[in-house]
Design a protein around this motif. Structure first.
Motif, PDB file in Angstrom:
ATOM      1  N   ASP A  21     -11.384  16.122 -85.606  1.00  0.00           N
ATOM      2  CA  ASP A  21     -10.781  16.528 -86.871  1.00  0.00           C
ATOM      3  C   ASP A  21      -9.256  16.602 -86.789  1.00  0.00           C
ATOM      4  N   ASN A  24     -16.453  13.082 -92.446  1.00  0.00           N
ATOM      5  CA  ASN A  24     -15.906  14.035 -93.409  1.00  0.00           C
ATOM      6  C   ASN A  24     -14.669  14.740 -92.847  1.00  0.00           C
ATOM      7  N   ASP A  25     -14.748  15.183 -91.601  1.00  0.00           N
ATOM      8  CA  ASP A  25     -13.633  15.915 -91.001  1.00  0.00           C
ATOM      9  C   ASP A  25     -12.421  15.026 -90.790  1.00  0.00           C
ATOM     10  N   GLN A  32     -25.424   7.580 -90.340  1.00  0.00           N
ATOM     11  CA  GLN A  32     -26.100   8.865 -90.502  1.00  0.00           C
ATOM     12  C   GLN A  32     -27.224   9.047 -89.495  1.00  0.00           C
ATOM     13  N   SER A  49     -21.947  11.697 -90.151  1.00  0.00           N
ATOM     14  CA  SER A  49     -21.363  11.984 -91.468  1.00  0.00           C
ATOM     15  C   SER A  49     -20.391  13.160 -91.413  1.00  0.00           C
ATOM     16  N   GLN A  50     -20.688  14.174 -90.569  1.00  0.00           N
ATOM     17  CA  GLN A  50     -19.793  15.326 -90.471  1.00  0.00           C
ATOM     18  C   GLN A  50     -18.443  14.928 -89.881  1.00  0.00           C
ATOM     19  N   THR A  51     -18.470  14.070 -88.868  1.00  0.00           N
ATOM     20  CA  THR A  51     -17.221  13.618 -88.257  1.00  0.00           C
ATOM     21  C   THR A  51     -16.415  12.789 -89.245  1.00  0.00           C
TER      22      THR A  51
END
Length: 366
Positions: free
Chosen positions: A138, A170-171, A209, A166-168
């Motif tokens: 991030d 997003n960050d 994903q 997906s979280q990475t």
């Protein structure tokens, strides 16, 4: 009346296009060995030869001849994935676009997810790792650290990729301004318009994903139970600990700065990679990382080899087709289920994957 144009051949061709469009990992990693499997079935294994390694010496008055020594890895067809769909006579009267939307596309998407999940699960065999468990990339410093490790490991610059969950994604988009400033990245804004990450620091970023996570068992207090762990060893006897190590666990050893990854554990013996960089003293403490983490992957796509291989057409089904192109293939079989009294269409693939050259990859923890 059934649509005479919705044949296994037509369905298989449509399915192959959709399969290629929905795969990420299988499209990125090396898959040139598919053609070497013939008449294949689950469990078949092929030995894949890696490139030879040489040392360049300064020539003075004489030279020494180096033997050609190649590494090798076994590629096993471990998975046979299948989606079998019951179809009604009404569905068989649809035109191809309608039939594709209602039957082919959802079946192939399910197959693509299974294939990518399987391939990305091979990250457990990648022993170089960077990042912080439980904390996705991030910051610019996080991305630079990935680039540095690849450079330190002398991974070829050409073709580098980074596949993140997906979280990475997003960050990175929320916190690293360089990912959304097209004028700084030089891609004309294409990546932003397509909701993709694009290229940065020589890495082509992709979101998948199906990126998995490593669930550690939390091993603790293990000690080296041998005074003979030498440079180059890949196993160590251990004792005194709790919670057995599992494949994929990351650990360090007192007196050694190298991070290692567990490849196996059985009867008090831990298999690990890379091989020991220094000798380990008896009773030296093994410190395991005990936080679960996502297994994003960065490096050269040739580090993992995959194969989606031809399946033989069944003799018991008169309407079947196997379609392949550019190392991808899918089989479609029309059949009738006597137990459910329905017509069925099955879509299936046979595949294998292996870490061919772990030196070309790093596990990016998150």
């Amino acid at each position: 009346m059934a649509n005479s144009f919705i044949t296994p051949s037509v369905v298989a061709r449509e399915a192959l296009v959709l399969l290629e469009n929905n795969l990420v990992a299988a499209n990125l990693f090396h898959r040139a060995h598919t053609s070497e499997f013939t008449g294949a079935k689950v469990g078949d294994t092929l030995t894949i030869r890696g490139p030879a390694s040489f040392s360049a010496n300064e020539f003075t008055s004489t030279t020494s001849t180096q033997n050609i020594t190649e590494s090798s890895v076994s590629l096993t067809l471990e998975k046979h994935f299948d989606v079998t769909v019951g179809v009604t006579s009404k569905e068989m009267t649809l035109n191809l676009d309608q039939f594709s939307a209602r039957v082919i596309q959802p079946a192939v998407v399910a197959l693509a997810q299974k294939i990518d999940t399987y391939i990305l699960g091979k990250a457990n065999g990648i022993y170089y790792n960077v990042g912080t468990a439980g904390d996705p990339l991030d910051s610019l410093a996080d991305v630079v650290a990935v680039d540095k490790m690849l450079n330190d490991n002398k991974v070829p610059n050409a073709g580098r990729v980074c596949i993140v969950n997906s979280q990475t994604k997003n960050d990175l988009l929320a916190n690293v301004s360089e990912f959304i400033h097209a004028d700084k990245r030089g891609d004309g804004g294409t990546a932003l318009r397509n909701a993709e990450l694009g290229e940065f620091l020589g890495l082509r970023f992709f979101m998948d994903q199906n990126i998995g996570s490593h669930d550690t068992a939390g091993p603790a207090s293990w000690l080296v139970n041998s005074a003979s762990v030498a440079v180059g060893d890949a196993t160590v006897a251990v004792d005194g600990g709790s919670n057995n190590p599992v494949a994929g666990d990351v650990f360090t050893v007192a007196g050694d700065t190298q991070q290692y990854v567990v490849t196996s554990y059985s009867g008090g013996t831990v298999g690990f990679l890379p091989t020991a960089k220094v000798a380990w003293a008896d009773n030296a403490a093994l410190t395991f990382e005990t936080t679960d983490h996502s297994m994003n992957i960065a490096g050269n796509p040739d580090g993992i080899t995959t194969a989606l291989v031809p399946l033989e057409l069944p003799s018991g089904a008169s309407r079947a087709e196997y379609i392949a192109d550019r190392g991808l293939g899918i089989r479609v079989v029309y059949d009738y289920s006597a137990s459910t009294k329905t017509d069925t269409i099955s879509f299936d693939v046979l595949c294998g994957a292996a870490v061919q050259d772990p030196e070309m990859l790093v596990r990016v923890k998150g």
